[in-house]
Write an enzyme that holds these catalytic residues in place. Structure first.
Site, PDB file in Angstrom:
ATOM      1  N   CYS A 197       8.453 -11.559 -10.717  1.00 13.33           N
ATOM      2  CA  CYS A 197       7.768 -12.559 -11.546  1.00 13.33           C
ATOM      3  C   CYS A 197       8.364 -13.944 -11.340  1.00 13.33           C
ATOM      4  CB  CYS A 197       7.857 -12.160 -13.026  1.00 13.33           C
ATOM      5  SG  CYS A 197       7.044 -13.339 -14.114  1.00 13.33           S
TER       6      CYS A 197
ATOM      7  N   CYS B 216       8.486 -16.031 -14.572  1.00 10.68           N
ATOM      8  CA  CYS B 216       9.585 -15.682 -15.489  1.00 10.68           C
ATOM      9  C   CYS B 216      10.927 -16.169 -14.941  1.00 10.68           C
ATOM     10  CB  CYS B 216       9.692 -14.166 -15.674  1.00 10.68           C
ATOM     11  SG  CYS B 216       8.132 -13.295 -15.789  1.00 10.68           S
ATOM     12  N   ASP B 217      11.152 -15.992 -13.642  1.00  9.26           N
ATOM     13  CA  ASP B 217      12.508 -16.157 -13.094  1.00  9.26           C
ATOM     14  C   ASP B 217      12.678 -17.360 -12.174  1.00  9.26           C
ATOM     15  OD1 ASP B 217      13.172 -13.814 -14.410  1.00  9.26           O
ATOM     16  OD2 ASP B 217      12.669 -12.552 -12.695  1.00  9.26           O
TER      17      ASP B 217
END
Ligand code: NAP
Length: 312
Positions: free
Chosen positions: A136, A139-140
């Site tokens: 992701c 997300c990261d």
């Protein structure tokens, strides 16, 4: 214990499930959507959706998920959040749904559980998950500011996420096993012009390396598919976008027909062949896995489930 009975249970709160719930509730059926995490499905970790109609400038994935959820609630569907359906058991002319909360009985069920990102299954992947291996970028990605990353895959997800990662990383290797990408041409062209992106074609990842001192990813071993030679990219992160795997384990073996990868087979009405059991979206064998097709399939399944209730 008294088990509550409803008309239509929708399992999964992504675009397919939310749209199925919208149609079912709007058609007057008592409808509950079960969602084990957050509503919105895979798009909530997508920065921008540019191919869902009515948004000429594109729309944030999370925002689109929120809009869909609000609309489905406004039409009277109930959403059981953080409620995971663990089994669907045909019972009493309908289906008993076993959950991590109270069981429920539904006269018809629409499975819209979607899919999860597939894994490469190579050495180092499990060991360094969360320590440099990710599925992701939204997300990261911010953890990789001024760092070097590799994106694996040649589909829409890989190329869109590679583009997103250029916001943070100094360099993004785009590793693909063939010499042509399968992603939409518009994103292929955009990436080809990007100075931070270096395509590494005709190569497959064989091992993710970690630094023993930091315990984090420090390299990726690649094998050239043509001559078998290996080389190591020195980098800080590996983002895998090599397709998806359907979430269909809640269906007991043989309950519905699936293809060899586990995607549920349906007819044009979203019917699985089991009376009263329908499916829609990425968990099905659909050829095009897009938000708009998931929403369309959800609408069809919701409509079909309403028609089925009329026959009881
Ligand atoms: P995908 O289209 O199936 O692409 C997966 C990619 O991973 C392919 O390029 C494949 O290579 C490669 N791959 C698979 N297994 C591999 C392995 N073991 N080692 C190395 N490479 C491997 O998957 P996706 O990009 O996740 O997309 C899934 C669906 O969602 C698609 O239908 C896609 O169109 C859709 N989607 C759409 C959008 C959008 O429209 N904005 C965004 C994201 C996803 P090959 O090409 O050689 O098979």
């Amino acid at each position: 214990m008294t088990v509550r009975t409803i008309d239509i249970a929708v399992i999964g709160g992504g675009p397919a499930g939310l749209t199925a719930g919208l149609y079912a509730a709007r058609g007057g059926a008592e409808t509950v959507i079960f969602e084990r995490q957050a509503c919105g499905g895979q798009i909530i970790t997508t920065e921008q959706v540019e191919n869902y109609p009515a948004f000429p400038e594109g729309v944030g994935g999370a925002e689109l998920g929120e809009l869909m959820t609000a609309q489905t609630l406004a039409q009277g569907a109930e959403i059981a959040l953080f409620t995971e359906v663990t089994a669907i058991v045909p019972a009493d002319g309908g289906f008993l749904l076993e959950t991590n909360d109270a069981p429920m009985h539904a006269r018809a069920v629409i499975v819209a559980t979607g899919a999860v990102p597939s894994k490469l299954g190579i050495p180092g992947e499990a060991e360094f998950t969360g320590r440099g291996v990710s599925w992701c970028a939204t997300c990261d990605g911010a953890f990789y500011r001024d760092k070097v990353v590799a994106v694996i895959g040649g589909g829409d997800a890989a190329l869109e996420e590679a583009m997103f990662l250029t916001k943070f990383a100094t360099k993004v290797y785009l590793v693909h096993r063939r010499h042509e990408f399968r992603a939409a041409q518009v994103i292929v062209d955009r990436l080809a012009r990007h100075e931070k992106v270096e395509p590494v074609l005709g190569n497959v990842p064989v091992e993710i390396l970690g630094d023993p001192e930091t315990g984090k990813v420090c390299g990726l071993v690649l094998r050239d598919v043509a001559d078998g030679s290996e080389r190591t990219l020195v980098l800080d992160g590996v983002f895998e976008f090599v397709g998806t795997t359907p979430i269909s384990e809640l269906l007991s073996d043989g309950l519905v027909s699936t293809d060899e990868r586990g995607y549920i087979r349906t007819d044009a009405r979203g019917a699985t062949g089991v009376p009263g059991l329908f499916a829609a979206g990425d968990v099905t064998e659909s050829t095009l896995k897009q938000v708009v097709t998931a929403a369309g399939a959800g609408a069809t399944a919701g409509f079909s489930a309403l028609n089925y209730l009329e026959t009881l």
